[in-house]
Design a protein around this motif. Sequence first.
Motif, PDB file in Angstrom:
ATOM      1  N   PHE A 178       0.826  -1.205   0.000  1.00 20.86           N
ATOM      2  CA  PHE A 178       0.000   0.000   0.000  1.00 20.86           C
ATOM      3  C   PHE A 178       0.861   1.256   0.000  1.00 20.86           C
ATOM      4  O   PHE A 178       0.568   2.230  -0.700  1.00 20.86           O
ATOM      5  CB  PHE A 178      -0.932  -0.001   1.210  1.00 20.86           C
ATOM      6  N   LEU A 179       1.918   1.251   0.787  1.00 22.58           N
ATOM      7  CA  LEU A 179       2.793   2.424   0.831  1.00 22.58           C
ATOM      8  C   LEU A 179       3.447   2.689  -0.522  1.00 22.58           C
ATOM      9  O   LEU A 179       3.516   3.839  -0.977  1.00 22.58           O
ATOM     10  CB  LEU A 179       3.869   2.241   1.913  1.00 22.58           C
ATOM     11  N   LEU A 180       3.918   1.642  -1.172  1.00 23.88           N
ATOM     12  CA  LEU A 180       4.541   1.813  -2.489  1.00 23.88           C
ATOM     13  C   LEU A 180       3.533   2.366  -3.493  1.00 23.88           C
ATOM     14  O   LEU A 180       3.869   3.238  -4.305  1.00 23.88           O
ATOM     15  CB  LEU A 180       5.099   0.474  -2.985  1.00 23.88           C
ATOM     16  N   SER A 181       2.294   1.874  -3.420  1.00 17.96           N
ATOM     17  CA  SER A 181       1.281   2.327  -4.379  1.00 17.96           C
ATOM     18  C   SER A 181       0.897   3.782  -4.145  1.00 17.96           C
ATOM     19  O   SER A 181       0.409   4.450  -5.058  1.00 17.96           O
ATOM     20  CB  SER A 181       0.036   1.441  -4.289  1.00 17.96           C
ATOM     21  N   CYS A 182       1.105   4.261  -2.936  1.00 23.21           N
ATOM     22  CA  CYS A 182       0.721   5.634  -2.573  1.00 23.21           C
ATOM     23  C   CYS A 182       1.930   6.551  -2.412  1.00 23.21           C
ATOM     24  O   CYS A 182       1.821   7.624  -1.812  1.00 23.21           O
ATOM     25  CB  CYS A 182      -0.090   5.616  -1.283  1.00 23.21           C
ATOM     26  N   LYS A 183       3.071   6.137  -2.934  1.00 21.62           N
ATOM     27  CA  LYS A 183       4.306   6.932  -2.877  1.00 21.62           C
ATOM     28  C   LYS A 183       4.672   7.317  -1.446  1.00 21.62           C
ATOM     29  O   LYS A 183       5.178   8.403  -1.177  1.00 21.62           O
ATOM     30  CB  LYS A 183       4.196   8.174  -3.768  1.00 21.62           C
ATOM     31  N   ASN A 184       4.376   6.408  -0.509  1.00 20.73           N
ATOM     32  CA  ASN A 184       4.710   6.564   0.904  1.00 20.73           C
ATOM     33  C   ASN A 184       4.018   7.750   1.574  1.00 20.73           C
ATOM     34  O   ASN A 184       4.473   8.235   2.609  1.00 20.73           O
ATOM     35  CB  ASN A 184       6.225   6.662   1.098  1.00 20.73           C
ATOM     36  N   ILE A 205      -6.184   1.696   2.060  1.00 20.85           N
ATOM     37  CA  ILE A 205      -6.424   0.485   2.849  1.00 20.85           C
ATOM     38  C   ILE A 205      -7.905   0.373   3.210  1.00 20.85           C
ATOM     39  O   ILE A 205      -8.515  -0.701   3.098  1.00 20.85           O
ATOM     40  CB  ILE A 205      -5.547   0.476   4.118  1.00 20.85           C
ATOM     41  N   GLN A 206      -8.499   1.473   3.626  1.00 22.81           N
ATOM     42  CA  GLN A 206      -9.925   1.450   3.963  1.00 22.81           C
ATOM     43  C   GLN A 206     -10.773   1.072   2.751  1.00 22.81           C
ATOM     44  O   GLN A 206     -11.703   0.269   2.854  1.00 22.81           O
ATOM     45  CB  GLN A 206     -10.339   2.820   4.500  1.00 22.81           C
ATOM     46  N   ALA A 207     -10.440   1.648   1.599  1.00 17.66           N
ATOM     47  CA  ALA A 207     -11.192   1.345   0.374  1.00 17.66           C
ATOM     48  C   ALA A 207     -11.011  -0.111  -0.035  1.00 17.66           C
ATOM     49  O   ALA A 207     -11.953  -0.767  -0.508  1.00 17.66           O
ATOM     50  CB  ALA A 207     -10.750   2.275  -0.754  1.00 17.66           C
ATOM     51  N   TYR A 208      -9.804  -0.636   0.132  1.00 22.18           N
ATOM     52  CA  TYR A 208      -9.491  -2.027  -0.216  1.00 22.18           C
ATOM     53  C   TYR A 208     -10.461  -2.988   0.475  1.00 22.18           C
ATOM     54  O   TYR A 208     -11.080  -3.843  -0.175  1.00 22.18           O
ATOM     55  CB  TYR A 208      -8.052  -2.324   0.202  1.00 22.18           C
ATOM     56  N   PHE A 209     -10.607  -2.845   1.778  1.00 27.18           N
ATOM     57  CA  PHE A 209     -11.470  -3.761   2.525  1.00 27.18           C
ATOM     58  C   PHE A 209     -12.948  -3.490   2.257  1.00 27.18           C
ATOM     59  O   PHE A 209     -13.740  -4.433   2.122  1.00 27.18           O
ATOM     60  CB  PHE A 209     -11.158  -3.670   4.017  1.00 27.18           C
ATOM     61  N   LYS A 210     -13.326  -2.248   2.174  1.00 27.39           N
ATOM     62  CA  LYS A 210     -14.731  -1.901   1.961  1.00 27.39           C
ATOM     63  C   LYS A 210     -15.226  -2.420   0.613  1.00 27.39           C
ATOM     64  O   LYS A 210     -16.267  -3.082   0.531  1.00 27.39           O
ATOM     65  CB  LYS A 210     -14.915  -0.390   2.027  1.00 27.39           C
ATOM     66  N   ILE A 211     -14.480  -2.125  -0.443  1.00 28.79           N
ATOM     67  CA  ILE A 211     -14.928  -2.498  -1.787  1.00 28.79           C
ATOM     68  C   ILE A 211     -14.904  -4.010  -1.964  1.00 28.79           C
ATOM     69  O   ILE A 211     -15.826  -4.593  -2.555  1.00 28.79           O
ATOM     70  CB  ILE A 211     -14.074  -1.790  -2.856  1.00 28.79           C
ATOM     71  N   LYS A 212     -13.868  -4.660  -1.457  1.00 25.16           N
ATOM     72  CA  LYS A 212     -13.817  -6.111  -1.593  1.00 25.16           C
ATOM     73  C   LYS A 212     -14.978  -6.788  -0.857  1.00 25.16           C
ATOM     74  O   LYS A 212     -15.521  -7.796  -1.331  1.00 25.16           O
ATOM     75  CB  LYS A 212     -12.478  -6.655  -1.082  1.00 25.16           C
ATOM     76  N   GLY A 235      -8.862   1.522  -4.252  1.00 28.24           N
ATOM     77  CA  GLY A 235      -8.386   0.513  -3.315  1.00 28.24           C
ATOM     78  C   GLY A 235      -7.274  -0.386  -3.797  1.00 28.24           C
ATOM     79  O   GLY A 235      -6.786  -1.227  -3.031  1.00 28.24           O
ATOM     80  N   MET A 236      -6.845  -0.264  -5.026  1.00 27.80           N
ATOM     81  CA  MET A 236      -5.849  -1.179  -5.573  1.00 27.80           C
ATOM     82  C   MET A 236      -4.446  -0.818  -5.070  1.00 27.80           C
ATOM     83  O   MET A 236      -4.013   0.321  -5.223  1.00 27.80           O
ATOM     84  CB  MET A 236      -5.877  -1.145  -7.100  1.00 27.80           C
TER      85      MET A 236
END
Length: 275
Positions: A46-52, A61-68, A177-178
């Motif tokens: 998640f950090l890498l995807s969001c440029k830290n 992270i919140q979107a990842y769990f909610k959408i899944k 969320g990806m």
Amino acid sequence: MALPYEFSAKTVIDEGRTTQGTVDQIKEWLRTTTLPQVPEEMIVLFLLSCKNVVATTKATIQAYFKIKSEAPEIFNNRDIDSGDLQKAMSVVSCISIPVRTGDNTVIHFFKVTDSNYQNFDWILSMKLAYMLLDISQSRNPPNELIVVIDMQGVGFMHLTRFKIGAARKFLEFLQEGMPLRIKRIHVLNSTYVFDKLISIARVFIRNELMAIIKTHPPGTDMMQFHKECLPVSCLPKEYGGDLPTVEELNKISIQRFRELKPFFEAEEKFRSFYN
């Protein structure tokens, strides 16, 4: 709960791609939420995807769990040996290209290999597309993602089977969320069918995503494509590349999906703790 990643967070931290302090910030924040206690390896992704950027990482992270949790038809039951996914992989090739670009960007390649629209399933194709993420990230997290979609074989009748509700969830996850940042989407053999598809789903597509989509019409000069877009080292043989054929690469993806069965099962169980 541990997930069977094939890399360690420490390795990525030692490479200087993120820091232990940033990982610890996310871990501390997670303790204040109802989210599962995410393992360090997933936090790193998640950090890498969001440029830290910590705030963006938290939101992702919140979107990842909610959408899944809202789209089990896309994110659950990911057994490649099930009948429906076996059929889906015989209709569309979904490939995580095994060679990356010089800046550690991974390429996901998609192509319809059975043009009969009655055999094409949009939801299963969406599921396979996100299963590719785990192939690409399980061993060595890439920095970014380039998507290549060959529209050859996709006709107007495919659009009659389009699932707008599933597409909304798919695009919501893609944009919110990806845990992998998309650098560019190349659409080969783009025709009016792709334009129509975009017009149908446009209400769910943000301007930022539209800006990275580049279409290439039938008859595109592939030598120019190699020069400007992707090197031959990262493309299948049919596209003037150095890699094996699409069929052979698809078989490799199927084998990797099979090897990742324990991961898919563990990740789904892990998400079941989300409230």
